[in-house]
Design a protein around this motif. Sequence first.
Motif, short mmCIF file in Angstrom:
data_model
loop_
_atom_site.label_atom_id
_atom_site.label_comp_id
_atom_site.label_asym_id
_atom_site.label_seq_id
_atom_site.Cartn_x
_atom_site.Cartn_y
_atom_site.Cartn_z
N THR A 93 4.18 -3.11 1.33
CA THR A 93 4.07 -4.01 0.19
C THR A 93 2.73 -4.74 0.18
O THR A 93 2.22 -5.08 -0.87
CB THR A 93 5.22 -5.04 0.16
N VAL A 128 9.29 1.65 -7.92
CA VAL A 128 9.95 0.52 -7.26
C VAL A 128 11.30 0.25 -7.89
O VAL A 128 11.43 0.23 -9.12
CB VAL A 128 9.07 -0.75 -7.37
N GLN A 171 16.03 -4.48 -6.25
CA GLN A 171 15.99 -4.65 -4.80
C GLN A 171 14.59 -4.97 -4.28
O GLN A 171 14.42 -5.31 -3.12
CB GLN A 171 16.49 -3.39 -4.11
N LYS A 194 12.28 -2.83 -3.71
CA LYS A 194 12.07 -1.83 -2.67
C LYS A 194 11.36 -0.60 -3.25
O LYS A 194 11.70 -0.13 -4.34
CB LYS A 194 13.44 -1.42 -2.12
#
Length: 84
Positions: free
Chosen positions: A2, A64, A68, A70
């Motif tokens: 990230t 993405v 979440q 994620k």
Amino acid sequence: MTEFLNSDLKNTAERNGVSEREIETMLKDLGEDLITAKPQVLKKLGIDEIAMIKGKGNYYAVLVNIDQGKIVGLVEKRTEEALT
């Protein structure tokens, strides 16, 4: 990973004390791992891009799971065909 989304290859490598080649290898490995994983309960998909080297036109598309926060996919090209 990230951390890389808000930067580029060179700066991420410098901040983490590794080479640009190591970061690139990590990204490719992550992309390969994500290809075999299927996101569960994906309702909102975000698509963004990251520059391997800012200003050099070498981008990856990042998928993405917005709910979440994620990463669920990493694609070396940003074309519609590659994303599909």
